[in-house]
Design an enzyme around this catalytic site. Structure first.
Site, PDB file in Angstrom:
ATOM      1  N   GLU A 162       0.791  -1.231   0.000  1.00 48.25           N
ATOM      2  CA  GLU A 162       0.000   0.000   0.000  1.00 48.25           C
ATOM      3  C   GLU A 162       0.826   1.285   0.000  1.00 48.25           C
ATOM      4  O   GLU A 162       0.337   2.346   0.369  1.00 48.25           O
ATOM      5  CB  GLU A 162      -0.972   0.023   1.190  1.00 48.25           C
ATOM      6  N   HIS A 248     -10.953   4.831  18.302  1.00 44.70           N
ATOM      7  CA  HIS A 248     -11.929   3.835  18.737  1.00 44.70           C
ATOM      8  C   HIS A 248     -11.495   3.156  20.034  1.00 44.70           C
ATOM      9  O   HIS A 248     -10.323   2.901  20.247  1.00 44.70           O
ATOM     10  CB  HIS A 248     -12.115   2.742  17.674  1.00 44.70           C
ATOM     11  N   TYR A 249     -12.494   2.862  20.874  1.00 52.24           N
ATOM     12  CA  TYR A 249     -12.277   1.978  22.011  1.00 52.24           C
ATOM     13  C   TYR A 249     -13.596   1.244  22.257  1.00 52.24           C
ATOM     14  O   TYR A 249     -14.624   1.893  22.433  1.00 52.24           O
ATOM     15  CB  TYR A 249     -11.880   2.739  23.278  1.00 52.24           C
ATOM     16  N   PRO A 251     -10.804  -0.758  19.955  1.00 58.66           N
ATOM     17  CA  PRO A 251     -10.461  -0.711  18.530  1.00 58.66           C
ATOM     18  C   PRO A 251     -10.578  -2.090  17.897  1.00 58.66           C
ATOM     19  O   PRO A 251     -10.597  -3.110  18.589  1.00 58.66           O
ATOM     20  CB  PRO A 251      -8.998  -0.246  18.559  1.00 58.66           C
ATOM     21  N   TYR A 254      -5.230  -3.840  17.829  1.00 55.39           N
ATOM     22  CA  TYR A 254      -4.518  -3.214  18.931  1.00 55.39           C
ATOM     23  C   TYR A 254      -3.163  -2.653  18.503  1.00 55.39           C
ATOM     24  O   TYR A 254      -2.098  -3.126  18.900  1.00 55.39           O
ATOM     25  CB  TYR A 254      -4.375  -4.206  20.083  1.00 55.39           C
ATOM     26  N   HIS A 257      -4.005   4.038  16.271  1.00 51.37           N
ATOM     27  CA  HIS A 257      -4.280   4.720  15.015  1.00 51.37           C
ATOM     28  C   HIS A 257      -5.395   5.736  15.238  1.00 51.37           C
ATOM     29  O   HIS A 257      -6.224   5.583  16.133  1.00 51.37           O
ATOM     30  CB  HIS A 257      -4.665   3.731  13.922  1.00 51.37           C
ATOM     31  N   HIS A 259      -8.514   7.976  13.365  1.00 50.08           N
ATOM     32  CA  HIS A 259      -9.406   8.122  12.221  1.00 50.08           C
ATOM     33  C   HIS A 259      -9.583   9.607  11.908  1.00 50.08           C
ATOM     34  O   HIS A 259      -9.750  10.428  12.816  1.00 50.08           O
ATOM     35  CB  HIS A 259     -10.768   7.496  12.515  1.00 50.08           C
TER      36      HIS A 259
END
Length: 329
Positions: A162, A248-249, A251, A254, A257, A259
C-alpha cells in the site's frame, strides 16, 4: 403557503424526464442520497434521489445481485483485505470507471472473529474500570496481538504494501514520533463528504488509548496538527475545521491509530458514543488529570458498547455480570 392552483398539473411519470438539473444541493447517507435543484417548465423544483436498500428477501435474490456485479476495479489489497469499486447493474458498453456505484470490501480468508464482527448482534454497554482493564482486558489485548492479526499494519509501516496509497509520512522528532497516513479501506477515495483516512503510528508500545500518558500530550498535539495540515494539503477543497479526528475503544486491532473523517460524514455505529473518542477530548482529559507524566488513560473508567458475540463480552463482561469468574487470557 403556495397556492396549489399555480402548480401545473402533469403526468407524474413525465416530470422526472423533464427535470433540468441546475446544481447539487446536498449529498448524505454516505453518498447514497442526493438532493438536486433544478427546473421543470421554468419552475424550480428539488429532486431527491436515494439508492434503494439491498434486496435480501431470499438467497436467490442475493445471488442474482452478486451475478450482476461487473466492471470490478481493484483499489488495493493488504494481507487478507481487498477493496474495490464496481457496478451493480451488469451490462456492457461502458468504460471501467463509469457507473461504479458499489464499494466492495473483501476479507479472504476470514476468521471466526471476522464472522462475529460482521454478523447482526445485540449490543451491550459496559463500564471498564481500571481494575477490569488491568486484570482481564490488557491480557486479552496481549493475546490478540500475539496471534499475528497485525501483520497487515506492519506491512504498511515497513513499506511492503500500500505504499502508493500513503498520503504522507512524518518522522517527527525521532523514531517514536513517526507516523503515516493513508485512505481507510471503507472510503471510495472520491466522495469528499465521506472522506475517511487513517493515521498509523510507527511506535508499537501504544496498543490503544489506554496506553496514552500525560507525557504523550506534546506528541499527540503534534500528531493532530500534522494530520490536519497534510489532509487539507492533499484535498484543497477542505479546511481544517471540516475534519474530525477520533480514536476507537475498543479498537478493531490493537495498534494505535487515529481516524480522520469529514465532519459531514453521517455518524454511523463507528462514530457513535461508546465507540469513538475525540482526539481533542482525550488530550484535554490527559491535561486535566492530576499527577505526574506517567498518569494515563489506564487510570480512568471507560464506558463503551460491545456486541454480544464479542469475546470481550462472552469471556469477560457477561461472566462479571452474572457473578462468574471471567476467562483469563
Amino acid at each position: 403557503m403556495e397556492n396549489q392552483s399555480d402548480v401545473p398539473r402533469a403526468d407524474p411519470e413525465t416530470l422526472i424526464a423533464k427535470f433540468q438539473i441546475d446544481k447539487l444541493l446536498k449529498q448524505d447517507q454516505n453518498g447514497r442520497r442526493i438532493s438536486l435543484l433544478g427546473t421543470i417548465d421554468k419552475q424550480q423544483g428539488i429532486l431527491t434521489a436515494e439508492r434503494a436498500a439491498f434486496a435480501t428477501e431470499s438467497l436467490e435474490v442475493i445471488q442474482a445481485f452478486h451475478s450482476a456485479i461487473s466492471r470490478v476495479k481493484n483499489l488495493g489489497d493488504n494481507d487478507i483485505y481487498r477493496w474495490y469499486l464496481a457496478s451493480s447493474t451488469g451490462g456492457s458498453g461502458q468504460t471501467a470507471d463509469s457507473q461504479q456505484d458499489l464499494k466492495l470490501n473483501l476479507i479472504w480468508p476470514c476468521t471466526a472473529k471476522h464472522i462475529k464482527k460482521y454478523s447482526d448482534q445485540q449490543v451491550r454497554m459496559v463500564t471498564e474500570t481500571p481494575e477490569i482493564y488491568r486484570e482481564y482486558v490488557r491480557p486479552f489485548m496481549q493475546a490478540k496481538r500475539e496471534e499475528g492479526h497485525l501483520n497487515w499494519v506492519f506491512n504498511i509501516l515497513e513499506g511492503r504494501t500500500e505504499q502508493e496509497d500513503v498520503i504522507m509520512r512524518d518522522a517527527g522528532q525521532g523514531p517514536e514520533d513517526a507516523f503515516l497516513m493513508l485512505p481507510d479501506l471503507n472510503w471510495d477515495r472520491k466522495t469528499m463528504n465521506s472522506l475517511h483516512l487513517l493515521a498509523l503510528v510507527h511506535r508499537r508500545d501504544i496498543w490503544s488509548l489506554r496506553d496514552l500518558q500525560k507525557k504523550h500530550i506534546p506528541w499527540l498535539k503534534y500528531l493532530r496538527q500534522r494530520v490536519l495540515e497534510a489532509t487539507v494539503k492533499m484535498y484543497p477543497g477542505l479546511e481544517e475545521d471540516q475534519l474530525k479526528l477520533y480514536v476507537h475503544y475498543q479498537p478493531t486491532y490493537y495498534h494505535f491509530h487515529v481516524h480522520v473523517v469529514n465532519v459531514m460524514l453521517e455518524a454511523g455505529a463507528t462514530q457513535a458514543t461508546g465507540k469513538a473518542f475525540g482526539l481533542e477530548n482525550i488530550i484535554s482529559q490527559l491535561e486535566t488529570m492530576s499527577g505526574g507524566d506517567d498518569v494515563s488513560m489506564a487510570d480512568v473508567s471507560l464506558t463503551y458498547y460491545l456486541g454480544e458475540a464479542s469475546e470481550l463480552w462472552t469471556d469477560i463482561y457477561a461472566p462479571l455480570k452474572t457473578g462468574l469468574p471471567p476467562v483469563r487470557h
